[in-house]
Design a protein around this motif. Structure first.
Motif, short mmCIF file in Angstrom:
data_model
loop_
_atom_site.label_atom_id
_atom_site.label_comp_id
_atom_site.label_asym_id
_atom_site.label_seq_id
_atom_site.Cartn_x
_atom_site.Cartn_y
_atom_site.Cartn_z
N GLU A 1 -22.89 -7.21 -20.10
CA GLU A 1 -24.19 -6.83 -20.64
C GLU A 1 -24.23 -6.98 -22.16
N ASP A 2 -23.08 -6.77 -22.82
CA ASP A 2 -23.03 -6.94 -24.27
C ASP A 2 -23.17 -8.41 -24.64
N LEU B 1 -38.24 -16.63 -27.51
CA LEU B 1 -38.36 -16.03 -26.19
C LEU B 1 -38.30 -14.50 -26.30
N PHE B 2 -38.83 -13.83 -25.28
CA PHE B 2 -38.79 -12.40 -25.12
C PHE B 2 -39.57 -11.66 -26.22
N HIS C 1 -21.53 -21.08 -22.25
CA HIS C 1 -22.82 -20.62 -21.75
C HIS C 1 -23.92 -21.66 -21.93
N TYR C 2 -24.00 -22.23 -23.12
CA TYR C 2 -25.05 -23.19 -23.42
C TYR C 2 -24.69 -24.63 -23.05
N GLY C 3 -23.38 -24.88 -22.84
CA GLY C 3 -22.94 -26.26 -22.60
C GLY C 3 -22.96 -27.08 -23.87
N VAL D 1 -26.81 -13.21 -26.25
CA VAL D 1 -27.49 -14.45 -25.84
C VAL D 1 -29.01 -14.27 -25.91
N GLU D 2 -29.49 -13.13 -25.48
CA GLU D 2 -30.94 -12.86 -25.52
C GLU D 2 -31.46 -12.90 -26.96
N ASN D 3 -30.69 -12.31 -27.87
CA ASN D 3 -31.11 -12.31 -29.28
C ASN D 3 -31.06 -13.72 -29.87
N ILE D 4 -30.07 -14.51 -29.47
CA ILE D 4 -29.99 -15.90 -29.94
C ILE D 4 -31.20 -16.69 -29.44
#
Length: 205
Positions: A187-188, A203-204, A23-25, A193-196
């Protein structure tokens, strides 16, 4: 940037390391399991091979941490050097599998090494119940893991919860994987990823 993933046997560390790396590369660093010359012997006779196994893991993890610290690439790491000492060696000692003499020797090695180690920017702890761990261990079907006892997994879980409760070396993200399927449900994984991103970049908020 350095993210490390911690958690009990079978909690999904390697799978999440792979997914986050893609995901992040980022570069992925994995735990030396398949090429470990002591692991199968250890599960057959823990008392005989405990010290050998722990020293092998400690040496391997120190070499791995040295690579990560010198590397210019961002890295996702499967398990930390802290777990070797604070979870696995401590558990073996408290359960009488690792002798006081061997444990003191091991901790002396660890304490000498740790001064040269920088903690990760973020530690992700994968919390899991025993049922989930057993199901995952059976699913991946490693021969040397077939003899792992449930009471051993329970004891490790207790060590993890105690260690995480006092962990202050870096940012910490706890993910309860007993309630998630980050492989089968996108979605899980997106939620992880969002929490990371929130922890690393703010962010967020």
């Amino acid at each position: 940037m350095h993210i490390a993933i911690a958690g009990n046997i079978g909690c999904g560390k390697t799978t999440l390391t792979n997914r986050l790396s893609k995901h992040y590369g980022w570069k992925a660093e994995f735990e030396p399991v398949e090429n470990n010359p002591y692991l199968a012997d250890f599960y057959e006779d823990m008392t005989k091979w405990a010290f050998h196994l722990q020293v092998f893991f400690l040496h391997s993890r120190f070499q791995q941490m040295s690579r990560i610290m010198q590397d210019t690439q961002h890295t996702i790491q499967d398990r930390t050097i802290y777990e070797d000492a604070h979870i696995f060696a401590a558990n073996l000692f408290q359960n009488g599998i690792l002798s006081p003499r061997d444990y003191e020797n091991y901790r002396g090695l660890y304490d000498s090494m740790i001064d040269f180690i920088s903690p990760p920017d973020l530690l992700i702890y994968l919390r899991s119940d025993i049922g989930t761990l057993v199901a995952q261990i059976e699913k991946r079907g490693r021969d040397f893991e077939k003899s792992i006892r449930i009471d051993y997994l329970k004891s490790l879980n207790e060590q993890y919860e105690s260690w995480i409760g006092s962990y202050q070396k870096s940012k910490l993200l706890i993910v309860d994987v007993s309630k998630l399927d980050f492989v089968g449900r996108q979605e899980d994984f997106a939620g992880i990823v969002e929490n990371i991103d929130r922890e690393l970049y703010g962010l967020f908020r």
